[in-house]
Design a protein around this motif. Structure first.
Motif, PDB file in Angstrom:
ATOM      1  N   ASP A 341      44.781  14.447  27.670  1.00  0.00           N
ATOM      2  CA  ASP A 341      44.097  14.451  28.977  1.00  0.00           C
ATOM      3  C   ASP A 341      43.024  15.530  29.070  1.00  0.00           C
ATOM      4  O   ASP A 341      41.979  15.332  29.697  1.00  0.00           O
ATOM      5  CB  ASP A 341      45.102  14.649  30.113  1.00  0.00           C
ATOM      6  CG  ASP A 341      45.791  13.323  30.435  1.00  0.00           C
ATOM      7  OD1 ASP A 341      45.283  12.275  29.969  1.00  0.00           O
ATOM      8  OD2 ASP A 341      46.833  13.350  31.115  1.00  0.00           O
ATOM      9  N   SER A 342      43.266  16.655  28.407  1.00  0.00           N
ATOM     10  CA  SER A 342      42.306  17.764  28.501  1.00  0.00           C
ATOM     11  C   SER A 342      41.003  17.436  27.775  1.00  0.00           C
ATOM     12  O   SER A 342      39.981  18.082  28.000  1.00  0.00           O
ATOM     13  CB  SER A 342      42.915  19.023  27.896  1.00  0.00           C
ATOM     14  OG  SER A 342      43.156  18.796  26.514  1.00  0.00           O
ATOM     15  N   ILE A 343      41.026  16.453  26.888  1.00  0.00           N
ATOM     16  CA  ILE A 343      39.818  16.132  26.099  1.00  0.00           C
ATOM     17  C   ILE A 343      39.114  14.880  26.626  1.00  0.00           C
ATOM     18  O   ILE A 343      37.903  14.721  26.473  1.00  0.00           O
ATOM     19  CB  ILE A 343      40.207  15.984  24.608  1.00  0.00           C
ATOM     20  CG1 ILE A 343      40.614  17.362  24.090  1.00  0.00           C
ATOM     21  CG2 ILE A 343      39.066  15.420  23.762  1.00  0.00           C
ATOM     22  CD1 ILE A 343      41.031  17.415  22.673  1.00  0.00           C
ATOM     23  N   LYS A 344      39.883  14.033  27.313  1.00  0.00           N
ATOM     24  CA  LYS A 344      39.290  12.768  27.811  1.00  0.00           C
ATOM     25  C   LYS A 344      37.956  12.981  28.521  1.00  0.00           C
ATOM     26  O   LYS A 344      36.993  12.258  28.282  1.00  0.00           O
ATOM     27  CB  LYS A 344      40.268  12.094  28.777  1.00  0.00           C
ATOM     28  CG  LYS A 344      41.356  11.304  28.074  1.00  0.00           C
ATOM     29  CD  LYS A 344      42.036  10.380  29.080  1.00  0.00           C
ATOM     30  CE  LYS A 344      42.925   9.408  28.358  1.00  0.00           C
ATOM     31  NZ  LYS A 344      44.337   9.554  28.636  1.00  0.00           N
ATOM     32  N   GLY A 345      37.909  13.993  29.391  1.00  0.00           N
ATOM     33  CA  GLY A 345      36.701  14.230  30.202  1.00  0.00           C
ATOM     34  C   GLY A 345      35.513  14.696  29.370  1.00  0.00           C
ATOM     35  O   GLY A 345      34.401  14.802  29.889  1.00  0.00           O
ATOM     36  N   ARG A 346      35.734  14.973  28.086  1.00  0.00           N
ATOM     37  CA  ARG A 346      34.630  15.459  27.237  1.00  0.00           C
ATOM     38  C   ARG A 346      34.143  14.408  26.249  1.00  0.00           C
ATOM     39  O   ARG A 346      33.303  14.693  25.398  1.00  0.00           O
ATOM     40  CB  ARG A 346      35.078  16.727  26.515  1.00  0.00           C
ATOM     41  CG  ARG A 346      35.237  17.887  27.522  1.00  0.00           C
ATOM     42  CD  ARG A 346      35.864  19.080  26.886  1.00  0.00           C
ATOM     43  NE  ARG A 346      35.083  19.550  25.753  1.00  0.00           N
ATOM     44  CZ  ARG A 346      35.527  20.471  24.893  1.00  0.00           C
ATOM     45  NH1 ARG A 346      36.736  20.989  25.057  1.00  0.00           N
ATOM     46  NH2 ARG A 346      34.766  20.856  23.907  1.00  0.00           N
ATOM     47  N   VAL A 347      34.706  13.211  26.363  1.00  0.00           N
ATOM     48  CA  VAL A 347      34.291  12.121  25.470  1.00  0.00           C
ATOM     49  C   VAL A 347      33.793  10.962  26.344  1.00  0.00           C
ATOM     50  O   VAL A 347      34.525  10.493  27.219  1.00  0.00           O
ATOM     51  CB  VAL A 347      35.454  11.668  24.572  1.00  0.00           C
ATOM     52  CG1 VAL A 347      35.064  10.443  23.758  1.00  0.00           C
ATOM     53  CG2 VAL A 347      35.881  12.816  23.645  1.00  0.00           C
ATOM     54  N   HIS A 348      32.559  10.540  26.122  1.00  0.00           N
ATOM     55  CA  HIS A 348      31.927   9.559  27.008  1.00  0.00           C
ATOM     56  C   HIS A 348      31.478   8.347  26.202  1.00  0.00           C
ATOM     57  O   HIS A 348      30.735   8.497  25.227  1.00  0.00           O
ATOM     58  CB  HIS A 348      30.717  10.199  27.696  1.00  0.00           C
ATOM     59  CG  HIS A 348      31.054  11.531  28.318  1.00  0.00           C
ATOM     60  ND1 HIS A 348      31.460  11.669  29.632  1.00  0.00           N
ATOM     61  CD2 HIS A 348      31.087  12.783  27.786  1.00  0.00           C
ATOM     62  CE1 HIS A 348      31.714  12.951  29.891  1.00  0.00           C
ATOM     63  NE2 HIS A 348      31.498  13.644  28.777  1.00  0.00           N
ATOM     64  N   LEU A 349      31.933   7.181  26.629  1.00  0.00           N
ATOM     65  CA  LEU A 349      31.559   5.934  25.930  1.00  0.00           C
ATOM     66  C   LEU A 349      30.478   5.244  26.756  1.00  0.00           C
ATOM     67  O   LEU A 349      30.769   4.612  27.780  1.00  0.00           O
ATOM     68  CB  LEU A 349      32.772   5.014  25.793  1.00  0.00           C
ATOM     69  CG  LEU A 349      34.020   5.625  25.144  1.00  0.00           C
ATOM     70  CD1 LEU A 349      35.153   4.600  25.092  1.00  0.00           C
ATOM     71  CD2 LEU A 349      33.693   6.112  23.731  1.00  0.00           C
TER      72      LEU A 349
END
Ligand code: UDP
Length: 474
Positions: A341-349
């Motif tokens: 969850d802590s990384i989701k916001g830093r990966v954008h598709l």
């Protein structure tokens, strides 16, 4: 009856390159340009492929043919018609030529019959347009089966293969066997690099012509920093407020304004553009390894930096000859779902709008220019136009040591080459560049020089001219 489509081509002034190329190179180019219209008098140069938008071939044709027009050559672009079954088979051939099993299906008699059954009516229609003495350039596996009919129509026929792999395997050889009876009849075979040339083709018919990019297209034209910010905001890729118009120059010289919005397949917010941005732009294709790009970033870049990753590709319904796109995007989304969850916001598709190809290109341009590091972590690559595009924008690129990428990036000097299957190597190369902005900038400058010298349209057009004149003069 097949319905061929004719793609409209613009007309670009070859003299534009006066301010770009080294003087001796420009002189050589312009001398040929000056003779081209009389040399090609009475002949049409037909280019035939299977899509008018999406992917590198369409990208190159649009620009090279417009310069040919500008030089007074009657160059035309025809797109063949195929049904989903045909594109399933040709996508399989494409994958096999890259040494990869694709959907796992075979390339046997049944597929060959179906391939020919689609191409026969296309060939019949095309033969009505082509006159003896014309030049027909057939691009990629989708059009290889037209060779015989074009020879029978009296044309000079060139088959141009844009894909290949460094070390052929059985899958690739099987795809060669599928296509070889067709392409052998051509007058010349063109590959992007020597290593891609098939076994068993006549060496005297084989030519090596690397691809190129157009320095002036909406994809690559110079943009001021504030325009980059405005385009990204207008396209919904950044939430930054700007007061500049999201304006770029269209191919015909008129102004275009970016209006269409990006859809984030992760459902999240756009990346904050006060953070470092790492970007890969490519079709949603397994050979571009979007899953590896995401996983390598999550494991080796995100924990030691505050960078964000943008994995950008076309909105998937737009690319007609790429049936796997939607599937691969779903896989990328599943990879995103499984991130911490802590990384989701830093990966954008990012699915970029495709309704207007030039607008899409302007968005890609702005995104590449704004990126701190550009990545092309492909598992197979014919050339990798995205690499040249980013290098032209003086961006430091981390890319796989495969195919034509190796011809563009001199490792450590004009970019960084990594083993594309080694996520840690990819991650640490990205981190090194993020941590060393001065070194990254130096690499960017060298990268731009390399593209200026080797990978712009004039070099490409000159090579085609030399090939065609050799074939015409016998
Ligand atoms: N491209 C684009 N919009 C996208 C994704 C890709 O314009 O959303 C372009 C990209 O900038 C490049 C081309 O498509 O010009 C892809 O060419 P490349 O040689 O990198 O790969 P290919 O798709 O031919 O395998």
């Amino acid at each position: 009856m097949a319905k061929l489509s004719r793609v409209e081509i613009g007309s670009f002034d070859p003299q534009r390159f006066g301010g770009v190329l080294a003087p001796e190179r420009y002189q050589e180019f312009i001398q040929i340009v000056d003779t081209a219209s009389s040399f090609f008098e009475g002949r049409v140069v037909w280019n035939v492929n299977s899509t008018a938008k999406g992917g590198g071939v369409a990208e190159m044709l649009r620009s090279l043919l417009a310069y040919a027009h500008g030089a007074g050559v009657d160059a035309r672009w025809i797109v063949i018609e195929g049904d989903p079954d045909f594109f399933r088979i040709t996508k399989r051939i494409h994958n096999h030529l890259h040494g990869s099993p694709g959907d796992g299906g075979s390339l046997a008699d049944e597929e060959h019959n179906s391939y020919c059954a689609t191409l026969d009516p296309n060939a019949e229609e095309l033969a009505k347009l082509v006159s003896p003495g014309d030049v027909v350039i057939l691009h990629d596996p989708q059009t290889a089966g037209l060779t015989k009919a074009m020879k029978e129509a009296g044309a000079i026929v060139i088959w141009r293969c844009h894909v290949g792999l460094d070390i052929p395997n059985d899958l690739a050889r099987n795809a060669w066997r599928f296509l070889a009876p067709h392409v052998r009849e051509a007058d010349a075979h063109v590959f992007s690099r020597q290593g891609f040339v098939w076994e068993g083709l006549q060496p005297e018919k084989t030519w090596i012509i690397p691809p190129s990019i157009d320095a002036f297209s909406p994809k690559n034209q110079d943009l001021k920093d504030e325009t980059v910010a405005a385009i990204l905001a207008a396209a919904g890729i950044s939430a930054e407020e700007t007061h500049t118009r999201a304006e770029y120059t269209r191919e015909d010289g008129s102004p275009g304004v970016v209006k269409s919005k990006t859809v984030f397949a992760d459902g999240g917010a756009p990346p904050p553009f006060d953070r470092p941005i790492v970007t890969q732009v490519s079709r949603w294709d397994r050979l571009k390894d979007p899953l590896g790009v995401i996983e390598g970033f999550a494991r080796y870049v995100a924990p030691v930096s505050n960078a964000h990753l943008v994995v950008a590709g076309p909105s998937v319904e737009a690319v007609a000859d790429d049936p796997e796109g939607a599937e691969v995007l779903r896989e990328a989304r599943a990879a995103w779902d499984s991130l911490d969850d802590s990384i989701k916001g830093r990966v954008h598709l990012a699915c970029l709008p495709m309704e207007d190809g030039e607008e899409n290109a302007a968005i890609v341009n702005a995104l590449q220019r704004r990126s701190d590091v550009v990545v092309q972590k492909s598992l197979a690559e014919g050339f990798g136009l995205t690499v040249a595009e980013a290098m032209w924008k003086a961006r430091p690129v981390v890319a796989s040591r495969i195919g034509g990428i190796q011809d563009q990036i001199v490792d450590g000097k004009t970019g960084v080459l990594v083993d594309g299957t080694d996520l840690e190597a990819y991650g640490s190369a990205v981190v090194s560049l993020l941590e060393d902005p001065v070194g990254a900038e130096k690499i960017g400058v060298e990268a731009q020089n390399r593209v200026r010298d080797e990978f712009l349209g004039p070099r490409h057009l000159l090579q085609y001219f030399k090939l065609i004149s050799k074939l015409m003069l016998g």
